[in-house]
Structures are given as structure tokens and as C-alpha cells.
Design an enzyme around this catalytic site. Structure first.
Site, PDB file in Angstrom:
ATOM      1  N   CYS A  29      -2.670  -5.214  -7.264  1.00 56.25           N
ATOM      2  CA  CYS A  29      -1.444  -4.929  -8.015  1.00 56.25           C
ATOM      3  C   CYS A  29      -0.752  -6.231  -8.410  1.00 56.25           C
ATOM      4  O   CYS A  29      -0.068  -6.852  -7.592  1.00 56.25           O
ATOM      5  CB  CYS A  29      -0.512  -4.062  -7.161  1.00 56.25           C
ATOM      6  SG  CYS A  29       1.062  -3.744  -7.962  1.00 56.25           S
TER       7      CYS A  29
ATOM      8  N   CYS B 152       3.049  -6.214  -8.176  1.00 59.68           N
ATOM      9  CA  CYS B 152       3.579  -6.246  -6.800  1.00 59.68           C
ATOM     10  C   CYS B 152       3.450  -7.644  -6.202  1.00 59.68           C
ATOM     11  O   CYS B 152       4.356  -8.123  -5.539  1.00 59.68           O
ATOM     12  CB  CYS B 152       2.815  -5.289  -5.883  1.00 59.68           C
ATOM     13  SG  CYS B 152       2.453  -3.687  -6.559  1.00 59.68           S
ATOM     14  N   ASP B 153       2.314  -8.287  -6.413  1.00 62.95           N
ATOM     15  CA  ASP B 153       1.992  -9.512  -5.677  1.00 62.95           C
ATOM     16  C   ASP B 153       1.954 -10.778  -6.525  1.00 62.95           C
ATOM     17  O   ASP B 153       1.794 -11.874  -5.980  1.00 62.95           O
ATOM     18  CB  ASP B 153       0.629  -9.348  -4.974  1.00 62.95           C
ATOM     19  CG  ASP B 153       0.632  -8.177  -4.011  1.00 62.95           C
ATOM     20  OD1 ASP B 153       1.703  -7.887  -3.456  1.00 62.95           O
ATOM     21  OD2 ASP B 153      -0.424  -7.549  -3.825  1.00 62.95           O
TER      22      ASP B 153
END
Ligand code: NAP
Length: 305
Positions: A134, A137-138
Site C-alpha cells: 500500500c 499507507c507506507d
């Protein structure tokens, strides 16, 4: 045992939330069960959604929140629930979850899909230590660093575009010499000066000591082996339907997608499938939302006999 419902919707992504809106407007007693407890599904991880009509450039998170608000405004209740099984009792179905069982006249399975794994050495070992599924997200962990994205579909190209905003350099590693992603995304990608595409290349291994440090690559046409130094790798090699709990209950294709047409009818009467989990040509937010509407319309007709 709980009160009985007209409809239980499994999953609260765009298909499930759209179904909930249609069911509430049709006056049905409806309950939405969501495994993660968070409404939105995969779209939550989309940085920018630019193909949902009337909402250009909206973030995936904001779009989900709008759908959730809409659903809740109509009085739809949702609960955490990891569905383990559906039991067909004829006129009613029992939906079993780890938290309890529910009786309902109809079910809409809108359980979506999840990221596929690459299946190479180092992938599991370095999960969360430089291997991610992701980018939104990261990606922030790799600001100013070098990353690689593996895959050639919409998600891989979107991830590479997103990462290029913060990373010094992004490699897109694709096993063929042509991307599968939408042309508009490809055009945006090709313009970025800090993105390099490694065509006809596969990853043999993700390697490092404490963290990911490099990839062992293979050129599929000339067999040449090489190593690529990177700080993080984002795997975007497709999706797998979240249908395991329904194996043996409804008919599926060889990949595990629930066999259902546009009307959502599955092989079990009173059970409908909507969104990414069903067999279909185009998996997008808008087609998922349309599926939710179609499934509820089919369910209404089923209930009316
Ligand atoms: P996808 O379209 O199935 O693409 C997967 C990519 O990974 C393909 O390029 C495939 O290569 C590659 N791949 C698969 N297995 C691999 C392996 N073992 N090693 C190396 N590469 C591998 O999946 P996706 O990008 O996750 O998208 C999923 C669905 O969501 C699609 O239907 C997509 O259209 C949709 N989506 C839409 C949007 C949007 O409209 N904005 C955004 C995101 C996702 P090949 O090309 O060689 O098969």
C-alpha cells in the site's frame, strides 16, 4: 440468535455501501457486516480517485467517508463481523460470524478483494521492513529514498505516480514490455523524470539484512541477472477475491470470483454478489457501486416472489 433481517450485506466497500443505501431507501431491515470494522475497503488506500463522476480528484478516503455518511443518514446500521459461513435454510439464510449468527431473507456478498503476493523469497521475511502492499499507507516512510513498484496494472502505475512525489527515484518493474494500466495513467507516469521503468523484468528475490536493501532481478528476454539497490518495494501484482468463506456454498470461477451477472444473482436463491468479488469485466469504484444497486433491485424482486 439475533433479530432477523430482510438483507445482510457482507462488506462495506463501495458495492456494500451502495447496496445499503438502496436497501434502506427500499424500506428493508438491513445490516452491514464489515470484517475490518472500517467502511471503505480497498478504495481507502487510493490517494486520488479521478474517474468517479462529479467528484474529480477526490481522495479515496474522502469518497468513502461521503458514502458512509450517506448510508448512515438513511439509518443503516453496520457492525464488525468476520463472516465465516452462510447456511442456506431455504426461505432464510443464517450468516455466521465469529461474533454471532444472523438470520436474514437475503444476502449481498460484497466482500471485495485483497492484494496478491508476489511469492518470492524475502517477501514475507521483510513484510513491514521495506516490503509493502500500500503506497498511500507506507509511502511517507520512503521520502527522499529509492523505491520500486512491481506490476503493470492500474494500482502499480498509481502507486509509482504517488511515490514519485516524495521519493528521489522510483523504479517500476514490469514483466512485459507493455503496461496493462489505463492509458491516462500511463501518460501521467511517462512524464515523471524520477520514474524509470524496467521492462521485461521479474524479481527473483527481495534481499537485505535487517531491512530491504536490494532486489535480485531477471531479464525475461535475455536471461540477464542483476541487482537493484532500493530502500523499499511496493508489490502491486493484482487482487484475490475475498471469497474463501463462501467456497462450496456459491459457485465460483477458477480464480475464486463468485459467478454472478450484472443482476447479482448467484447459484443460491436469495444470495447476491456485488463488486470486486463477482465475475465481471471491469473492477472500478463506479461498477462496484452499480453492482450494489443492481443486487438490491434483484433482491427486491426475489422477495416479492
Ligand atoms: P491487475 O490489473 O490485475 O494488474 C496486475 C499487474 O501485475 C499486471 O500488470 C500483471 O502483469 C502483474 N503481475 C501479476 N502477477 C505477477 C507476478 N507474479 N509477477 C510480476 N507481475 C505480475 O491488478 P491491479 O492493478 O491490482 O488492479 C486490480 C483491479 O482494480 C483492476 O481491475 C483495475 O482496473 C482496478 N483498479 C482501477 C483503478 C482506477 O480505475 N483508477 C485503480 C486501481 C485499480 P501482466 O500485465 O503481464 O498480466
Amino acid at each position: 440468535m439475533e433479530q432477523s433481517y430482510d438483507m445482510i450485506i457482507i462488506g462495506a466497500g463501495p458495492a456494500g455501501m451502495s447496496a445499503a443505501i438502496y436497501a434502506a431507501r427500499a424500506g428493508m431491515a438491513v445490516l452491514v457486516l464489515e470484517k475490518t470494522g472500517i467502511q471503505g475497503g480497498q478504495v481507502l488506500n487510493t490517494y486520488e480517485v479521478d474517474n468517479y463522476p462529479a467528484l474529480p480528484e477526490i481522495s479515496g478516503f474522502d469518497l468513502c467517508m461521503k458514502m458512509k455518511e450517506h448510508m448512515e443518514k438513511l439509518g443503516v446500521k453496520s457492525r464488525d463481523g468476520d463472516v465465516t459461513e452462510i447456511i442456506d435454510q431455504g426461505e432464510v439464510k443464517m450468516v455466521c460470524t465469529a461474533e454471532g449468527n444472523y438470520i436474514t431473507k437475503t444476502v449481498v456478498i460484497a466482500s471485495g478483494a485483497h492484494h496478491a503476493k508476489l511469492g518470492v523469497s524475502g517477501e514475507e521475511e521483510f513484510a513491514g521492513m521495506g516490503v509493502s502492499y500500500c503506497a498511500t499507507c507506507d509511502g511517507a516512510f520512503f521520502r527522499g529514498k529509492t523505491t520500486a513498484v512491481i506490476g503493470g496494472g492500474d494500482v502499480a502505475v498509481e502507486d509509482a505516480i504517488f511515490l514519485a512525489r516524495g521519493c528521489e527515484k522510483v523504479y517500476l518493474i514490469h514483466r512485459r514490455d507493455e503496461l496493462r494500466a489505463a492509458k491516462s495513467l500511463q501518460e501521467a507516469l511517462f512524464k515523471l523524470p524520477n520514474v524509470e521503468i524496467l521492462w521485461d523484468t521479474t524479481v527473483d528475490e527481495i534481499a537485505g539484512s535487517e531491512q530491504v536493501e536490494y532486489l535480485k532481478l531477471n531479464h525475461v528476454k535475455n536471461g540477464e541477472k542483476s541487482e537493484l539497490k532500493i530502500n523499499g518495494v511496493f508489490v502491486a501484482v493484482g487482487i484475490i477475491p475475498n471469497s474463501k468463506a463462501f467456497e462450496g456454498f456459491v459457485e465460483m470461477d477458477e480464480k475464486g470470483y463468485i459467478k454472478a451477472g450484472e443482476d447479482g444473482h448467484t447459484s443460491v436463491k436469495g444470495v447476491f454478489a456485488a463488486g470486486d468479488v463477482r465475475t465481471k469485466q471491469l473492477r472500478q469504484i463506479i461498477t462496484a457501486a452499480a453492482d450494489g444497486a443492481n443486487a438490491v433491485t434483484s433482491a427486491e424482486r426475489y422477495l416479492a416472489g
